[in-house]
Design an enzyme around this catalytic site. Structure first.
Site, PDB file in Angstrom:
ATOM      1  N   GLU A 200       0.623  -1.032  -0.129  1.00 28.87           N
ATOM      2  CA  GLU A 200      -0.247   0.116   0.045  1.00 28.87           C
ATOM      3  C   GLU A 200       0.918   1.209   0.062  1.00 28.87           C
ATOM      4  O   GLU A 200       2.144   1.198   0.590  1.00 28.87           O
ATOM      5  CB  GLU A 200      -0.849  -0.018   1.206  1.00 28.87           C
ATOM      6  N   LYS A 201       0.381   2.479  -0.449  1.00 27.50           N
ATOM      7  CA  LYS A 201       1.266   3.561  -0.460  1.00 27.50           C
ATOM      8  C   LYS A 201       1.213   4.000   1.056  1.00 27.50           C
ATOM      9  O   LYS A 201       0.204   3.708   1.759  1.00 27.50           O
ATOM     10  CB  LYS A 201       0.237   4.767  -1.216  1.00 27.50           C
ATOM     11  N   HIS A 235       4.287  -0.634  15.540  1.00 29.50           N
ATOM     12  CA  HIS A 235       2.967  -0.831  15.077  1.00 29.50           C
ATOM     13  C   HIS A 235       1.948  -1.468  16.389  1.00 29.50           C
ATOM     14  O   HIS A 235       0.727  -1.985  15.889  1.00 29.50           O
ATOM     15  CB  HIS A 235       2.877  -1.708  14.114  1.00 29.50           C
ATOM     16  N   ARG A 292     -13.851  -8.546  16.158  1.00 25.45           N
ATOM     17  CA  ARG A 292     -13.913  -9.340  17.671  1.00 25.45           C
ATOM     18  C   ARG A 292     -13.748  -8.041  18.378  1.00 25.45           C
ATOM     19  O   ARG A 292     -13.704  -7.059  18.024  1.00 25.45           O
ATOM     20  CB  ARG A 292     -12.486  -9.965  17.933  1.00 25.45           C
ATOM     21  N   ARG A 338      -1.853   0.940  28.231  1.00 22.79           N
ATOM     22  CA  ARG A 338      -1.512  -0.676  28.351  1.00 22.79           C
ATOM     23  C   ARG A 338      -0.242  -0.717  29.169  1.00 22.79           C
ATOM     24  O   ARG A 338       0.660  -0.077  28.761  1.00 22.79           O
ATOM     25  CB  ARG A 338      -1.462  -1.264  26.909  1.00 22.79           C
TER      26      ARG A 338
END
Length: 449
Positions: A200-201, A235, A292, A338
């Site tokens: 993808e770009k 990520h 989910r 988190r």
């Protein structure tokens, strides 16, 4: 009719699901590995069964054993939580074949949306904006280079069946692509059993913003506003909040409507999340769909007053949504961080025994815990040990409460990422809402032990 649920998961999400089941008067069955025998969720459930050894293949991925326990415990349904088997179409199909209700979408929909190439095709057919890219698997690095030349660098190389940043890499030129393609392909094959890659770009300086949806089996669907999840490391999301401080009302509405259009086009039901990249001009592009419950679902619950696990169970039970889009109000602001058992200097997992745990208390503070003061954090599983969720009438109030909560959050005996979280939340750029996906690389200095 759902009267008893087996939770095919562990840790904080298992406890989270059990909590709602207790409120609804639904019986609960926990399953656990040898490493999790003393975990809080095991004793919290009405019943608990040992799955097997500590490795996930011996326990939380052992479909045959899970189904055997479900039969023995006489449950009506299985809730998969997130991770593990939650987006495994074969598992969902096996549940149905065993006469059990799978609390999630239909197996064929999970299959379609779990493959990023297929998901792109489906969204393209539905007219959902896509990041420019190549919507079929690439055979080798030479074909990838030819496609990248047409799209134009920089590009993002991705694994079709990927998740969690695995098999994903930003590429700025052909030489980098040639070096990266085979390694990421092998990594994807190892982790997902599927080495298909696509391109993808690369959208530069994007926001990662997702739309939470609920859809019943009668064609009714609503969006529950958005969550901004732009602060990430490798990520992986680190901080999530709702609503986004970046979006205006018109863009927010357009994204919500696009999400509803998407789920209705594929016959989706239950809870799901459409993830988008949003550029500096507030133009949004479909990234992927999670079929989910999301880790970050509590921030949506805090601003809407809805219990998403309750809604999942009701939809799976064949009930219609009890509200329409006009009834979905948002109030205040919520932020989730988190908390990981990891070395704040190297970011490597830091398993070990917790010798002390002191949690902040006060208005607008919510805890989702996988551990207690005497827990042993295993090296066998994801190192996330807790989520801290803080809400307030405004983003500024929520941030101030979160700063204070983090100062009073104490975990002894193991290393955690609390220093990183404090530095993020205390940074002026965060306070100003400058939370693009390069935030950590751009603003956060190397954390000291």
């Amino acid at each position: 009719m759902i009267n008893k649920i087996l939770i095919a998961n562990r840790g904080e999400i298992a406890s989270r699901i059990i909590r709602t089941c207790k409120e609804l008067g639904i019986g609960t069955v926990a399953i656990y590995s040898e490493a999790d025998s003393e975990s809080p969720f095991v004793s919290y459930a009405d019943e608990a069964y040992l799955l097997g050894g500590s490795r996930v293949q011996e326990s939380y991925l052992n479909v045959a054993k899970i189904l055997d326990i479900a039969k023995e415990a006489k449950v009506d349904a299985i809730h998969p939580g997130y991770g593990f088997l939650s987006e495994n179409a074969d598992f969902a199909q096996s549940c149905e074949a065993a006469g059990l209700i799978f609390i999630g979408p239909k197996p064929d929909v999970i299959q379609q949306m779990g493959n990023k190439v297929e998901a792109r095709k489906k969204m393209e057919e539905a007219g959902i904006p896509l990041v420019p890219g190549f919507s079929r698997p690439l055979t080798d690095s030479m074909e990838a280079a030819a496609v990248a030349e047409k799209i134009g660098y920089p590009i993002m190389l991705k694994a079709s069946a990927g998740g969690g940043g695995i098999g994903m890499q930003a590429i700025t030129n052909e030489e980098e692509l040639s070096k990266a393609f085979e390694g990421n392909q092998k990594r994807a094959q190892l982790f997902f059993g599927n080495g298909d890659m696509f391109i993808e770009k690369l959208i530069e300086k994007p926001r990662h913003i997702e739309i939470q949806v609920l859809a019943d089996k009668f064609g009714n669907a609503v969006y529950l506003w958005e969550r901004e999840c732009s602060i990430q490391r490798r990520h992986q999301k680190v901080v999530e909040e709702a609503p986004s401080s970046f979006l205006d009302e018109e863009t927010r509405r357009k994204m919500g409507e696009a999400a509803i259009k998407a789920v209705q086009s594929i016959g989706y039901h239950n809870a799901g999340t459409l993830e988008f990249l949003v550029d500096v001009n507030k133009k949004f592009y479909f990234l992927e769909m999670n079929t989910r419950l999301q880790v970050e679902h509590p921030v949506t619950e805090e601003i809407t007053g809805l219990d998403l696990v309750e809604q999942q169970i009701k939809i799976a039970n064949g009930e219609k949504l009890s509200f329409t889009q006009e009834n979905v109000k948002r109030q205040g602001h919520a932020i989730e961080v988190r908390i990981y058992a990891e070395d704040p200097k190297t970011f490597y997992p830091a398993p070990g025994k917790i010798t002390g745990l002191s949690l902040p208390e006060g208005e607008g503070i919510r805890h989702e815990l996988a551990v207690q003061a005497t827990s042993v954090v295993s090296h066998f599983y994801d190192p996330m040990i807790a989520k801290l969720v803080v809400s307030g009438a405004t983003r500024e109030i929520a941030i101030d409460r979160l700063k204070e909560a983090l100062e009073n959050y104490k975990v002894e005996g193991i290393k955690t990422n609390l220093p990183l979280l404090k530095e993020i939340i205390e940074h002026e750029a965060y306070y100003q809402g400058d939370t693009t996906t390069d935030f950590i690389n751009k603003y956060i200095k190397k954390i000291k032990v």
